[in-house]
Scaffold this active site. Structure first.
Site, PDB file in Angstrom:
ATOM      1  N   ALA A 133      -0.796   9.791   2.136  1.00  0.00           N
ATOM      2  CA  ALA A 133      -0.841   8.341   2.342  1.00  0.00           C
ATOM      3  C   ALA A 133      -1.639   8.073   3.608  1.00  0.00           C
ATOM      4  CB  ALA A 133       0.562   7.756   2.459  1.00  0.00           C
ATOM      5  N   ALA A 135      -2.777   4.720   6.079  1.00  0.00           N
ATOM      6  CA  ALA A 135      -2.690   3.283   6.369  1.00  0.00           C
ATOM      7  C   ALA A 135      -3.597   2.947   7.540  1.00  0.00           C
ATOM      8  CB  ALA A 135      -1.240   2.896   6.644  1.00  0.00           C
ATOM      9  N   SER A 136      -3.394   1.782   8.117  1.00  0.00           N
ATOM     10  CA  SER A 136      -4.317   1.279   9.128  1.00  0.00           C
ATOM     11  C   SER A 136      -4.253   2.052  10.431  1.00  0.00           C
ATOM     12  CB  SER A 136      -4.015  -0.204   9.403  1.00  0.00           C
ATOM     13  OG  SER A 136      -2.672  -0.372   9.797  1.00  0.00           O
ATOM     14  N   ILE A 137      -3.114   2.637  10.751  1.00  0.00           N
ATOM     15  CA  ILE A 137      -2.928   3.257  12.055  1.00  0.00           C
ATOM     16  C   ILE A 137      -2.799   4.778  11.968  1.00  0.00           C
ATOM     17  CG2 ILE A 137      -1.262   3.466  13.960  1.00  0.00           C
ATOM     18  CD1 ILE A 137      -0.850   0.486  13.776  1.00  0.00           C
ATOM     19  N   ALA A 138      -2.236   5.279  10.902  1.00  0.00           N
ATOM     20  CA  ALA A 138      -1.969   6.712  10.811  1.00  0.00           C
ATOM     21  C   ALA A 138      -2.032   7.162   9.362  1.00  0.00           C
ATOM     22  CB  ALA A 138      -0.586   7.024  11.403  1.00  0.00           C
ATOM     23  N   VAL A 140      -0.256  10.357   6.607  1.00  0.00           N
ATOM     24  CA  VAL A 140       0.912  11.229   6.447  1.00  0.00           C
ATOM     25  C   VAL A 140       0.543  12.440   5.606  1.00  0.00           C
ATOM     26  CG1 VAL A 140       3.263  11.389   5.529  1.00  0.00           C
ATOM     27  CG2 VAL A 140       2.497   9.280   6.659  1.00  0.00           C
ATOM     28  N   ASP A 290       8.259  -4.099   9.262  1.00  0.00           N
ATOM     29  CA  ASP A 290       7.038  -3.919   8.462  1.00  0.00           C
ATOM     30  C   ASP A 290       7.454  -3.454   7.057  1.00  0.00           C
ATOM     31  OD1 ASP A 290       4.321  -4.051   8.127  1.00  0.00           O
ATOM     32  OD2 ASP A 290       3.922  -2.040   8.883  1.00  0.00           O
TER      33      ASP A 290
END
Length: 509
Positions: A133, A135-138, A140, A290
């Site tokens: 996965a 996303a915008s910041i990190a 996984v 979130d």
């Protein structure tokens, strides 16, 4: 150079939306009048070449947002949960932003982990996957511990993410100042404070040690919530840019087809998501800030698994009680009480008319009752609510921004699972439970005991405080001044007496 840089950033934002075709899609979703569409095209077309190209394989709006950077992506994630506001087609496009962004290379992640934790990946993990996965910041990675065989999730910050966020947020600050200067009517909404709140919230996501602490506290608070799971943090494999926690196996909440095929009760899931969020906010004062589909999974047994604890919301006890009374007033259709609570809390200026405000709130609440979600235009409802707040001079409450935003997101998640959900009916038992425990005689007694315990700590200093008060007030200036020492001593004595009495009462509870 910050001013010119920010002006350029805003121009390029508009140009990017024009170049990717996102401008037309957004105006369509907003049902913008023809005059606005023509003006946007005439003004934007000459500058379109300045915009970022983005990934042509993506839909227009998603293409524009991903090209513009992480702060825009975070905003798009919020809109992805509200098909009733932006339309189902645009909401589907924006779901891509939740956890399907382009990842960075695995070898980069491995080097970051080894540097941060001082380990060798192949020694600590028997398995370490490609990103599962992003996303915008990190992003996984799924891994397996070599010593125990436990499956874990390893979260790694994107390289250079902090600098990228600061660039976007700087532009947002500039925009807020310009808006306040050019449109004085917007000052009551406190756009500058809103951006500062957004900055504080997002920058907290950039230290994964803080996220780990939030996850740990959240797990403790929700340990007794049946069917709700917060994976355990592995502190030995966690640092500023890396976070390791237990793997939560389940169906992502945005994979509706898989959820239907699993046989899980989607209506029940939608109701539980909403009720659990309200319970965490009201009961604990700590909630997942979130809670979009990309941060929720559903286990085979129906458990709700939460992930990504970078944004957590906190509200104090007083604010929780105000919020609960407002919700309960809407649920019971007691608009007069809802209006009174707004005035008591200082949310509405005291010189406004409470009866008029109650009537305006009735116009907001009444259309909801007796209807399911598919019959309600949330866009029109929010537009009218905005008119109400403007008419009565209500300022934006920064302490409630995250709570209100998350409530919108959670409602969107619940609605995606159960389109016919009635949010007021689902919320009622949770709010009633909180009201019964936190507002009334029992709560009053608890407040007195708590206050007394605080005062009791000053018990040994009561003589000293009384003497100091007498000395400060001893010089005779006026007749009224001569009475002050006696009043001061009486207040201290009364406080001490209340403290001792309440401590005695607390021993009986």
């Amino acid at each position: 150079m910050r001013g010119p840089h920010n002006i350029w950033r805003l121009i390029r934002t508009g140009a990017t939306f024009q170049r990717t075709g996102a401008m037309g899609v957004v105006l369509d979703a907003m049902s913008a009048p023809a005059s606005i569409r023509i003006a946007a095209h005439v003004v934007g077309w000459p500058f379109a070449w300045l915009g970022k190209k983005g990934d042509p394989a993506l839909p227009p709006v998603t293409r524009a947002i991903t090209a513009l950077g992480p702060a825009y992506i975070k905003f798009g994630q919020i809109l992805s949960t509200r098909p009733d506001v932006v339309g189902p087609e645009l909401a589907d496009q924006l779901q891509y932003l939740q956890d399907k962004l382009p990842p960075f290379k695995q070898d980069v992640a491995r080097r970051m982990i080894e540097k941060e934790l001082g380990i060798e990946i192949d020694t600590v993990f028997s398995e370490f996957s490609e990103p599962v996965a992003a996303a915008s910041i990190a992003q996984v990675h799924k891994a397996r511990l070599a010593d125990t065989g436990e499956a874990v999730a390893v979260k790694v910050l994107r390289p250079g993410i902090e600098r990228a966020f600061r660039t976007d947020i700087d532009a947002f600050h500039f925009s807020a100042r310009v808006i306040e200067m050019l449109l004085p009517s917007t000052r009551r909404l406190r756009p500058t404070d809103v951006v500062e709140h957004f900055e504080h919230t997002v920058m907290g996501e950039l230290d994964l040690r803080l996220e780990s602490a939030s996850a740990s506290e959240f797990a403790e608070n929700t340990a007794q919530d049946d069917g709700f799971v917060v994976p355990e943090v592995n502190w030995g494999l966690t640092g500023r840019t890396v976070m390791t926690l237990g793997w939560g196996e389940g169906i992502p909440a945005n994979d509706l087809a898989a959820i239907r095929a699993s046989g899980l009760d989607m209506q029940q899931l939608g109701e539980r998501v909403l009720q659990l969020f309200l319970s965490h906010a009201l009961r604990d004062g700590l909630f997942h800030g979130d809670m979009h589909q990309g941060n929720l999974k559903f286990a085979a047994n129906g458990d709700i698994i939460a992930v990504d604890f970078g944004i957590m919301g906190r509200i104090d006890e007083y604010t929780r009680r105000v919020y609960a009374e407002i919700l309960y007033g809407f649920i019971t259709r007691n608009y007069r009480r809802v209006a009174e609570v707004h005035f008591e809390a200082g949310y509405v200026p005291a010189d406004r008319d409470v009866e008029e405000f109650a009537r305006a709130l009735r116009a907001v609440g009444e259309p909801i009752f007796g209807m399911n979600a598919t019959q309600i235009s949330m866009g029109r409802l929010l537009a009218y609510l905005f008119e109400v707040t403007e008419k009565f001079g209500m300022e934006t409450r920064t302490e409630l921004i995250l709570l209100q935003r998350t409530m919108v997101v959670v409602e969107g998640v619940s609605r995606s699972l159960s389109p016919d959900i009635n949010i007021w009916k689902v919320a009622k038992p949770v709010v009633e439970s909180y009201i019964s425990n936190s507002i009334g005689p029992k709560a009053l007694l608890q407040d007195l005991v708590h206050t007394a315990r605080v005062l009791a700590r000053f018990g040994p200093r009561l003589p000293e405080l009384a003497e100091a008060a007498l000395i400060r007030q001893s010089e005779p200036h006026q007749e009224a001044d001569r009475a002050r020492p006696l009043r001061a001593m009486s207040y201290v004595t009364l406080g001490g007496g209340l403290a001792l009495a309440a401590v005695w009462v607390s021993t009986l509870l």
